[in-house]
Design a protein around this motif. Structure first.
Motif, PDB file in Angstrom:
ATOM      1  N   SER A 103      -4.404 -12.989  -5.459  1.00  0.00           N
ATOM      2  CA  SER A 103      -3.110 -13.382  -6.102  1.00  0.00           C
ATOM      3  C   SER A 103      -1.676 -12.839  -5.440  1.00  0.00           C
ATOM      4  O   SER A 103      -0.734 -13.390  -5.716  1.00  0.00           O
ATOM      5  CB  SER A 103      -2.872 -13.266  -7.471  1.00  0.00           C
ATOM      6  N   SER A 104      -2.231 -11.725  -4.812  1.00  0.00           N
ATOM      7  CA  SER A 104      -0.990 -11.240  -3.903  1.00  0.00           C
ATOM      8  C   SER A 104      -0.728 -11.686  -2.756  1.00  0.00           C
ATOM      9  O   SER A 104      -1.943 -11.989  -1.737  1.00  0.00           O
ATOM     10  CB  SER A 104      -1.295  -9.540  -3.754  1.00  0.00           C
ATOM     11  N   ARG A 105       0.188 -12.313  -2.458  1.00  0.00           N
ATOM     12  CA  ARG A 105       0.464 -12.977  -1.132  1.00  0.00           C
ATOM     13  C   ARG A 105       0.208 -11.981  -0.040  1.00  0.00           C
ATOM     14  O   ARG A 105      -0.278 -12.590   0.887  1.00  0.00           O
ATOM     15  CB  ARG A 105       1.969 -13.578  -1.071  1.00  0.00           C
ATOM     16  N   GLY A 106       0.873 -10.890   0.031  1.00  0.00           N
ATOM     17  CA  GLY A 106       0.663  -9.876   1.127  1.00  0.00           C
ATOM     18  C   GLY A 106      -0.807  -9.620   1.428  1.00  0.00           C
ATOM     19  O   GLY A 106      -1.191  -9.555   2.709  1.00  0.00           O
TER      20      GLY A 106
ATOM     21  N   ARG B 145      -3.508 -11.453   0.691  1.00  0.00           N
ATOM     22  CA  ARG B 145      -4.093 -12.693   0.984  1.00  0.00           C
ATOM     23  C   ARG B 145      -3.704 -12.800   2.701  1.00  0.00           C
ATOM     24  O   ARG B 145      -4.603 -13.130   3.486  1.00  0.00           O
ATOM     25  CB  ARG B 145      -3.559 -13.927   0.439  1.00  0.00           C
ATOM     26  N   LEU B 146      -2.541 -12.634   3.026  1.00  0.00           N
ATOM     27  CA  LEU B 146      -2.021 -12.548   4.624  1.00  0.00           C
ATOM     28  C   LEU B 146      -2.814 -11.687   5.325  1.00  0.00           C
ATOM     29  O   LEU B 146      -3.268 -11.990   6.420  1.00  0.00           O
ATOM     30  CB  LEU B 146      -0.503 -12.822   4.618  1.00  0.00           C
TER      31      LEU B 146
ATOM     32  N   HIS C 120      -0.336  -3.875   0.445  1.00  0.00           N
ATOM     33  CA  HIS C 120       0.045  -4.912  -0.564  1.00  0.00           C
ATOM     34  C   HIS C 120      -0.901  -5.363  -1.494  1.00  0.00           C
ATOM     35  O   HIS C 120      -0.722  -5.886  -2.541  1.00  0.00           O
ATOM     36  CB  HIS C 120      -0.168  -6.242   0.589  1.00  0.00           C
TER      37      HIS C 120
ATOM     38  N   ALA D  47      -0.798 -15.789  10.510  1.00  0.00           N
ATOM     39  CA  ALA D  47      -0.645 -14.836   9.129  1.00  0.00           C
ATOM     40  C   ALA D  47       0.360 -13.841   9.353  1.00  0.00           C
ATOM     41  O   ALA D  47       1.146 -13.457   8.229  1.00  0.00           O
ATOM     42  CB  ALA D  47      -1.920 -14.616   8.570  1.00  0.00           C
TER      43      ALA D  47
ATOM     44  N   ARG E   8       4.165 -14.426   9.350  1.00  0.00           N
ATOM     45  CA  ARG E   8       4.449 -14.667   7.611  1.00  0.00           C
ATOM     46  C   ARG E   8       4.632 -13.236   7.238  1.00  0.00           C
ATOM     47  O   ARG E   8       5.493 -13.085   5.944  1.00  0.00           O
ATOM     48  CB  ARG E   8       3.549 -15.315   6.871  1.00  0.00           C
ATOM     49  N   LEU E   9       4.099 -12.483   7.425  1.00  0.00           N
ATOM     50  CA  LEU E   9       4.021 -11.039   6.876  1.00  0.00           C
ATOM     51  C   LEU E   9       5.022  -9.867   7.386  1.00  0.00           C
ATOM     52  O   LEU E   9       5.391  -9.083   6.670  1.00  0.00           O
ATOM     53  CB  LEU E   9       2.678 -10.464   6.752  1.00  0.00           C
TER      54      LEU E   9
END
Length: 390
Positions: free
Chosen positions: A202-205, A207-208, A328, A382, A385-386
């Motif tokens: 659920s953490s975007r960071g 996941r990326l 993250h 990815a 985006r990070l």
């Protein structure tokens, strides 16, 4: 001897020695195929079994929380000796199936070497940890390259290189136990909690960072596994005699150049950001994978130049993904996040390790590396985006 850099030097040397086991069989694949009558469909398992063993070993270690129950230096010692024994036993293996099983056991043993070594190194550094871990991964990368150099030197006599790397791995384990001490920043390893995976994702960071790592792993081990075969095929097409030995030299240079890439990337990551450096490295490695089509069968100079640049870039970002996930992921689930990242990443390597020779059979080795290009490109996306602004 208790300075951080001295301790890092010893741990790095021990990792270098132990990781010679990883590609010890891969480097002598033609000889093993000949002597054990390994069917063509099982050849890739000489490397894939190590990957699978490493995943199982990592999961068992995480579920048992071995890194906190047993000191990391002791784990490295046990893993190095167990891996050395399994590797040496290939010489007396009765069948091709037993060789594959022994390679699996070697990979499982190395799960007690690589992660504990990272933990020991991190325990000595708070600042400049990116550089320290980059140097450590550079050392183990060089260790994975050494078997290819030994193959070039010993030729078809594969028994001697296998015994030599087993002796080196055992020496590395003894060095860690006898010389290395725990650092002042050594932290407890967070336990593996499967129920926390949903929270991590659920953490975007997180996941990326994990997606970027998967793109990295899609390319890395397949490149390392088959670069000697690709180089030998290219050199044969260019008219070179004794292309097999020259291909082994090319593989040593390609994998070994990654040691410099890891060190430089670790240095730059502390200054420009981990995600940005990882993105640059993956874009460079994707370009190199694509350029293999162009240099295939041309002058050996261009082949050697390309594989060295490719090897430099393909692993340069490796240390940064663990750091990004640690930054993250939810703090209480970092151990689970790192275990998830490692296991899924190494499982993914088996797809491209198996896929490259199949593509080469369907087309030729000139085009096989194109299979690897999408991984680093998606991983670079990815990381874009990070990454943080400079």
């Amino acid at each position: 001897m208790s300075s951080p850099w001295a301790m890092l030097g010893v741990v790095s040397l021990a990792q270098f020695l132990a990781m010679t086991l990883w590609f010890s069989a891969t480097a002598v694949t033609p000889s093993l195929v000949r002597d054990f009558a390994i069917p063509a469909g099982q050849v890739a398992w000489l490397t894939m079994a190590v990957q699978a063993g490493f995943v199982v070993g990592t999961l068992v270690s995480a579920l048992g929380n071995l890194a906190d129950v047993v000191n990391a230096r002791t784990l490295m010692f046990i893993g190095s000796l167990a891996g050395a024994a399994a590797n040496a036993a290939v010489i007396i293996a009765p069948s091709s199936t037993s060789v594959i099983v022994l390679r699996f056991l070697t990979g499982a043993a190395l799960a007690l070497v690589y992660p504990p070594g990272m933990k020991i190194a991190a325990g000595w550094f708070r600042d400049r940890r990116g550089l320290a871990l980059g140097l450590l991964i550079g050392a183990l990368t060089l260790g994975k390259a050494l078997p290819h150099l030994l193959t070039a030197l010993f030729g078809d006599n594969w028994h001697q290189p296998m015994l030599l790397v087993s002796g080196l791995a055992a020496l590395g384990g003894i060095m860690v136990l006898a010389v290395v001490r725990d650092g002042p920043y050594l932290a407890a390893t967070a336990p593996f909690a499967p129920h926390a995976i949903r929270k991590i994702l659920s953490s975007r960071g997180a996941r990326l960072a994990t997606f970027g790592y998967l793109g990295h792993m899609w390319e890395l081990y397949a490149m390392w596994t088959w670069v000697a075969v690709f180089a030998a095929a290219s050199l044969t097409a260019s008219g070179m005699t004794n292309a097999g030995a020259a291909g082994s030299v090319a593989a040593f240079l390609a994998i070994g150049s990654g040691a410099a890439g890891c060190g430089l990337a670790g240095y730059l990551a502390d200054r420009f950001g981990k995600a940005r450096i990882a993105m640059w490295a993956m874009l460079a490695s994707a370009a190199c994978a694509a350029l293999t089509v162009v240099v295939f069968g041309t002058s050996p100079f261009w082949l050697y130049a390309l594989v060295m640049i490719w090897g430099f870039a393909v692993v340069a970002d490796s240390a940064q993904f663990s750091a990004l996930v640690s930054e993250h992921a939810p703090k209480e689930h970092i151990g689970t996040a790192l275990t998830l990242q490692t296991c899924v990443g190494f499982l993914l390597t088996m797809v491209t390790i198996e896929g490259m020779p199949r593509l080469a059979e369907a087309t030729s080795w000139q085009y096989a590396s194109l299979l690897l290009v999408p991984g680093p490109l998606l991983g670079a996306w990815a990381m874009s985006r990070l990454k943080k602004p400079i």
